[in-house]
Motif scaffolding. Sequence first.
Motif, PDB file in Angstrom:
ATOM      1  N   GLU A 133       0.686  -1.093   0.122  1.00  0.00           N
ATOM      2  CA  GLU A 133       0.017   0.253   0.001  1.00  0.00           C
ATOM      3  C   GLU A 133       0.798   1.188  -0.161  1.00  0.00           C
ATOM      4  O   GLU A 133       0.176   2.456  -0.526  1.00  0.00           O
ATOM      5  N   ARG A 134       2.045   1.060   0.440  1.00  0.00           N
ATOM      6  CA  ARG A 134       2.724   1.946   0.343  1.00  0.00           C
ATOM      7  C   ARG A 134       4.515   2.330  -0.560  1.00  0.00           C
ATOM      8  O   ARG A 134       4.760   0.805  -0.136  1.00  0.00           O
ATOM      9  N   GLY A 135       5.379   2.837  -0.743  1.00  0.00           N
ATOM     10  CA  GLY A 135       6.398   2.689  -1.052  1.00  0.00           C
ATOM     11  C   GLY A 135       7.416   3.134  -0.116  1.00  0.00           C
ATOM     12  O   GLY A 135       7.271   4.245   0.581  1.00  0.00           O
ATOM     13  N   ILE A 136       8.124   2.758  -0.020  1.00  0.00           N
ATOM     14  CA  ILE A 136      10.301   3.553  -0.357  1.00  0.00           C
ATOM     15  C   ILE A 136      10.924   3.365  -0.922  1.00  0.00           C
ATOM     16  O   ILE A 136      10.590   2.470  -1.321  1.00  0.00           O
ATOM     17  N   THR A 137      11.710   3.932  -0.591  1.00  0.00           N
ATOM     18  CA  THR A 137      13.393   3.927  -1.646  1.00  0.00           C
ATOM     19  C   THR A 137      14.406   4.935  -0.683  1.00  0.00           C
ATOM     20  O   THR A 137      14.146   5.508  -0.242  1.00  0.00           O
ATOM     21  N   TRP A 138      15.652   4.911  -0.927  1.00  0.00           N
ATOM     22  CA  TRP A 138      16.492   5.108  -0.161  1.00  0.00           C
ATOM     23  C   TRP A 138      17.363   5.780  -1.765  1.00  0.00           C
ATOM     24  O   TRP A 138      17.585   5.527  -2.692  1.00  0.00           O
ATOM     25  N   VAL A 139      18.269   7.648  -1.421  1.00  0.00           N
ATOM     26  CA  VAL A 139      18.486   7.648  -2.820  1.00  0.00           C
ATOM     27  C   VAL A 139      19.646   8.817  -1.510  1.00  0.00           C
ATOM     28  O   VAL A 139      19.681   9.281  -0.709  1.00  0.00           O
ATOM     29  N   ALA A 140      20.262   8.900  -2.641  1.00  0.00           N
ATOM     30  CA  ALA A 140      21.396   9.567  -1.694  1.00  0.00           C
ATOM     31  C   ALA A 140      21.170  10.963  -1.590  1.00  0.00           C
ATOM     32  O   ALA A 140      20.872  11.872  -2.549  1.00  0.00           O
ATOM     33  N   GLN A 141      21.428  11.720  -0.261  1.00  0.00           N
ATOM     34  CA  GLN A 141      21.164  12.529  -0.020  1.00  0.00           C
ATOM     35  C   GLN A 141      21.676  14.770  -1.049  1.00  0.00           C
ATOM     36  O   GLN A 141      20.966  15.124  -1.217  1.00  0.00           O
ATOM     37  N   SER A 142      22.731  13.880  -1.993  1.00  0.00           N
ATOM     38  CA  SER A 142      23.495  14.410  -2.736  1.00  0.00           C
ATOM     39  C   SER A 142      23.114  14.442  -3.951  1.00  0.00           C
ATOM     40  O   SER A 142      23.210  14.924  -4.936  1.00  0.00           O
ATOM     41  N   ASP A 143      21.854  13.737  -3.846  1.00  0.00           N
ATOM     42  CA  ASP A 143      21.647  13.247  -5.345  1.00  0.00           C
ATOM     43  C   ASP A 143      20.513  14.404  -5.944  1.00  0.00           C
ATOM     44  O   ASP A 143      19.255  13.768  -5.706  1.00  0.00           O
ATOM     45  N   SER A 144      20.190  15.556  -6.485  1.00  0.00           N
ATOM     46  CA  SER A 144      19.367  16.490  -6.475  1.00  0.00           C
ATOM     47  C   SER A 144      17.943  15.878  -7.249  1.00  0.00           C
ATOM     48  O   SER A 144      17.139  16.134  -7.357  1.00  0.00           O
ATOM     49  N   ALA A 145      18.510  15.480  -8.716  1.00  0.00           N
ATOM     50  CA  ALA A 145      17.616  14.951  -9.493  1.00  0.00           C
ATOM     51  C   ALA A 145      16.866  14.317  -8.690  1.00  0.00           C
ATOM     52  O   ALA A 145      15.651  13.833  -9.541  1.00  0.00           O
ATOM     53  N   SER A 146      17.316  12.741  -8.755  1.00  0.00           N
ATOM     54  CA  SER A 146      16.651  11.228  -7.942  1.00  0.00           C
ATOM     55  C   SER A 146      15.525  12.476  -6.986  1.00  0.00           C
ATOM     56  O   SER A 146      14.807  11.720  -6.709  1.00  0.00           O
ATOM     57  N   LEU A 147      15.986  12.756  -5.768  1.00  0.00           N
ATOM     58  CA  LEU A 147      14.979  13.476  -4.737  1.00  0.00           C
ATOM     59  C   LEU A 147      13.939  14.563  -6.266  1.00  0.00           C
ATOM     60  O   LEU A 147      12.586  14.413  -5.167  1.00  0.00           O
ATOM     61  N   ALA A 148      14.098  15.425  -6.723  1.00  0.00           N
ATOM     62  CA  ALA A 148      12.852  15.841  -6.925  1.00  0.00           C
ATOM     63  C   ALA A 148      12.379  15.502  -7.979  1.00  0.00           C
ATOM     64  O   ALA A 148      10.973  15.485  -7.967  1.00  0.00           O
ATOM     65  N   PHE A 149      12.385  13.956  -8.609  1.00  0.00           N
ATOM     66  CA  PHE A 149      11.533  12.845  -9.517  1.00  0.00           C
ATOM     67  C   PHE A 149      10.497  12.525  -8.337  1.00  0.00           C
ATOM     68  O   PHE A 149       9.986  12.337  -8.411  1.00  0.00           O
ATOM     69  N   PHE A 150      11.339  12.038  -7.523  1.00  0.00           N
ATOM     70  CA  PHE A 150      10.214  11.638  -6.223  1.00  0.00           C
ATOM     71  C   PHE A 150       9.766  12.552  -5.490  1.00  0.00           C
ATOM     72  O   PHE A 150       8.473  12.630  -5.442  1.00  0.00           O
ATOM     73  N   ARG A 151       9.958  13.666  -5.306  1.00  0.00           N
ATOM     74  CA  ARG A 151       9.522  14.580  -4.428  1.00  0.00           C
ATOM     75  C   ARG A 151       7.975  15.084  -5.295  1.00  0.00           C
ATOM     76  O   ARG A 151       6.823  15.306  -4.872  1.00  0.00           O
ATOM     77  N   SER A 152       7.962  14.984  -6.928  1.00  0.00           N
ATOM     78  CA  SER A 152       7.626  15.572  -7.988  1.00  0.00           C
ATOM     79  C   SER A 152       6.410  14.676  -7.649  1.00  0.00           C
ATOM     80  O   SER A 152       5.328  15.421  -8.153  1.00  0.00           O
ATOM     81  N   VAL A 153       6.364  13.176  -7.257  1.00  0.00           N
ATOM     82  CA  VAL A 153       4.806  12.406  -7.882  1.00  0.00           C
ATOM     83  C   VAL A 153       4.400  12.009  -6.301  1.00  0.00           C
ATOM     84  O   VAL A 153       4.029  11.168  -6.039  1.00  0.00           O
ATOM     85  N   GLY A 154       4.788  13.204  -5.643  1.00  0.00           N
ATOM     86  CA  GLY A 154       4.175  12.956  -3.589  1.00  0.00           C
ATOM     87  C   GLY A 154       4.882  12.368  -2.978  1.00  0.00           C
ATOM     88  O   GLY A 154       4.863  11.730  -1.759  1.00  0.00           O
ATOM     89  N   TRP A 155       6.686  11.889  -3.014  1.00  0.00           N
ATOM     90  CA  TRP A 155       7.546  10.926  -2.147  1.00  0.00           C
ATOM     91  C   TRP A 155       8.017  11.830  -1.857  1.00  0.00           C
ATOM     92  O   TRP A 155       9.208  12.532  -2.085  1.00  0.00           O
TER      93      TRP A 155
END
Length: 186
Positions: A133-155
């Motif tokens: 029902e819920r998802g998680i993922t781990w992203v490098a704190q310095s990986d701004s592109a991946s962080l922005a991608f996941f934030r764009s879908v509400g993660w």
Amino acid sequence: MSTAQVRSARTDDAAEIGRIQRDTWRAAYTDILGASVLDRLDAEDVERQWADAVAHPETGVYLAFEGEFPVGFCVAGPAPEPEVASADGDLPADAARTGLIGTILVEPRWGRRGHGGRLLVAAATGLREQGAERGITWVAQSDSASLAFFRSVGWNPDGTMRTLDTGERTVRELRLTGDLALHLTE
């Protein structure tokens, strides 16, 4: 105009998945992981590991295509308890219904074409079919592109961090969490 699509990976896709991983890590993650980590990647070992992942019954590996060319992949499955536990080791009430997006990689030259979104939707759909029902993922704190991608879908980050040692560098990762009821809005 090329057709973009995502399909479940097959074991004979393992070499291409390994190529995408190696090429993308070299292009986008050398500064994060360190060059020696990438130099030690053995193509045959990586291919064997991806063939094993594709064959694993609880793991979903998805491959994105631009026309006939594989350009990205995603791997997902049930979140192991250590991945979903809080920093003090406590499990949330929904631990058994939490899926893990292990990685999403799209070759940088194919970025910004929606492949990441299509891969995440495919993985989220597969996880929901397994009861997550819920998802998680781990992203490098310095990986701004991946962080922005996941934030764009509400993660968003849930406050849990971990530090990985690559042998050359340490990588701080943030755990992000979000809803698996994702849909494309193309």
